[in-house]
Enzyme design. Structure first.
Site, PDB file in Angstrom:
ATOM      1  N   HIS A  42      -0.090 -12.052   0.678  1.00 30.58           N
ATOM      2  CA  HIS A  42      -0.939 -11.034   0.047  1.00 30.58           C
ATOM      3  C   HIS A  42      -1.253 -11.348  -1.415  1.00 30.58           C
ATOM      4  O   HIS A  42      -0.363 -11.454  -2.234  1.00 30.58           O
ATOM      5  CB  HIS A  42      -0.198  -9.683   0.142  1.00 30.58           C
ATOM      6  CG  HIS A  42      -1.058  -8.497  -0.159  1.00 30.58           C
ATOM      7  ND1 HIS A  42      -0.612  -7.203   0.006  1.00 30.58           N
ATOM      8  CD2 HIS A  42      -2.337  -8.379  -0.601  1.00 30.58           C
ATOM      9  CE1 HIS A  42      -1.564  -6.362  -0.320  1.00 30.58           C
ATOM     10  NE2 HIS A  42      -2.620  -7.057  -0.709  1.00 30.58           N
ATOM     11  N   TYR A 102       0.828  -1.210   0.000  1.00 32.14           N
ATOM     12  CA  TYR A 102       0.000   0.000   0.000  1.00 32.14           C
ATOM     13  C   TYR A 102       0.865   1.264   0.000  1.00 32.14           C
ATOM     14  O   TYR A 102       1.499   1.607   1.002  1.00 32.14           O
ATOM     15  CB  TYR A 102      -0.955   0.013   1.204  1.00 32.14           C
ATOM     16  CG  TYR A 102      -1.887  -1.179   1.248  1.00 32.14           C
ATOM     17  CD1 TYR A 102      -2.347  -1.784   0.074  1.00 32.14           C
ATOM     18  CD2 TYR A 102      -2.312  -1.716   2.457  1.00 32.14           C
ATOM     19  CE1 TYR A 102      -3.189  -2.886   0.111  1.00 32.14           C
ATOM     20  CE2 TYR A 102      -3.162  -2.816   2.504  1.00 32.14           C
ATOM     21  CZ  TYR A 102      -3.592  -3.395   1.320  1.00 32.14           C
ATOM     22  OH  TYR A 102      -4.420  -4.480   1.364  1.00 32.14           O
TER      23      TYR A 102
END
Ligand code: NAD
Length: 323
Positions: free
Chosen positions: A132, A69
């Site tokens: 992820h 992110y």
């Protein structure tokens, strides 16, 4: 033993649930920290820090982030905001994804990744460490190499529990049935636009005692007044349906985001619904959504506006992992 689906306590109106078979009692409203990395738009870092503090003060104890992110920016900012408050929260981060096209699920990278994340997050452990977006990896590698490397970090005390995240439910289930994981996080699969997390993933998770984390209850911005960012993977028809839904809510004097989040929070088997936040206003609004009253007839009309695009799934990851 407490039932994992039972609301376990109430603090400032917040409710908490056990994450699967772990002892982690997480708030049903979870703080998604991707916006702190300017993923949706440029944000004000000092407001972001205050948003984190407000969330903790109001009883949100579950925070989710990733090195991906904002290419480490979200972890960096969350780490700064948590200075002195780390012990008050349950912290989740991830490994394996480092850019929009940058993935590395090797054991070597997993080991490096946790140390980098711990440094940015200014802590010596995370409560939940997740592989992820596993659909972008070789599933066999995730099973044989990634998860075992994460388990070794658990033995070293750097991570308490391990999980997987991603979009295609089929791939998440395949991994979870091959190797034990504590949690599965999926996104855009259960909200006003989707329900297959409930019908496909939840029965498997329940059978194995795996905690389910539902992310993107606002469908990554589609179920908001502002709408989706340019990079959103949904086709125009889904975005348009979101605009119609927002217009309908506006006409009725209702906030679409509040309705959308209340809908997600009401799912009794989801441990936490992660909402992306970077302002105190959104923190407060999203907590208030817990008590937002929704007229059943209004909800039926809203569902009918979204019905033509209901359960639309876009491709994500390697073609062999779609689904
Ligand atoms: P989301 O559906 O939560 O939408 C976030 C967007 O909605 C942001 O632009 C935010 O500013 C806005 N918003 C938040 N509250 C609002 C409100 N009350 N009114 C209007 N707008 C509001 O999408 P998300 O952030 O992608 O998902 C939530 C979190 O879940 C992420 O931050 C991340 O932590 C996690 N997540 C993980 C994965 C994964 O692991 N693969 C994927 C998606 C999301």
């Amino acid at each position: 033993m407490k039932n994992q689906t039972e609301d376990s306590q109430v603090r400032s109106g917040m409710k908490y649930r056990l994450l699967g078979r772990t002892p982690l009692e997480i708030s049903i409203v979870g703080f998604g920290a991707s916006p702190l990395g300017d993923v949706f738009r440029t944000t004000d870092p000092s407001e972001g820090r205050l948003a984190v503090h407000r969330a903790i003060d109001e009883g949100i104890n579950f925070f989710d982030v990733s090195p991906y992110y904002g290419v480490t920016l979200a972890e960096e900012r969350l780490g700064q905001a948590l200075d002195g408050r780390r012990k008050e929260i349950i912290l989740a981060t991830k490994c394996g994804r480092y850019g929009s096209d940058e993935f590395d699920f090797s054991a070597k990278r997993v080991v490096q990744s946790i140390d980098e994340s711990l440094k940015r997050l200014r802590t010596d452990y995370v409560d939940l460490f997740q592989a992820h977006d596993v659909e972008f990896g070789d599933v066999q590698q995730v099973i044989d190499e990634t998860i075992p490397a994460m388990c070794r970090l658990q033995e070293q005390g750097k991570v308490r529990f391990i999980g997987i995240t991603g979009y295609p439910l089929k791939t998440l289930i395949k991994i979870a049935e091959a190797v034990p994981v504590d949690s599965i996080l999926t996104y855009c699969r259960y909200n006003l636009l989707m329900n297959d997390m409930d019908t496909i993933l939840m029965p498997v998770a329940q059978k194995h005692g795996i905690g389910v984390i539902n992310a993107s209850g606002l469908h990554m911005g589609i179920l908001t007044e502002r709408g989706a960012p340019d990079w959103h993977p949904a086709p125009p028809a889904v975005r348009n349906a979101g605009r119609h839904a927002a217009a309908f809510c506006r006409k009725e004097g209702v906030d679409l985001s509040q309705v959308a989040l209340r809908y997600c929070f009401d799912h009794p088997l989801v441990a936490s619904t992660l909402v992306g936040m970077s302002t105190r206003t959104h923190v407060m609004k999203n907590i208030q959504a817990l008590d937002h009253q929704v007229n059943p007839e209004f909800l039926i009309e809203l569902h009918s506006i979204l019905a033509p695009v209901y359960n639309y799934v876009w491709p994500s990851g390697r073609p062999e992992n779609y689904g």
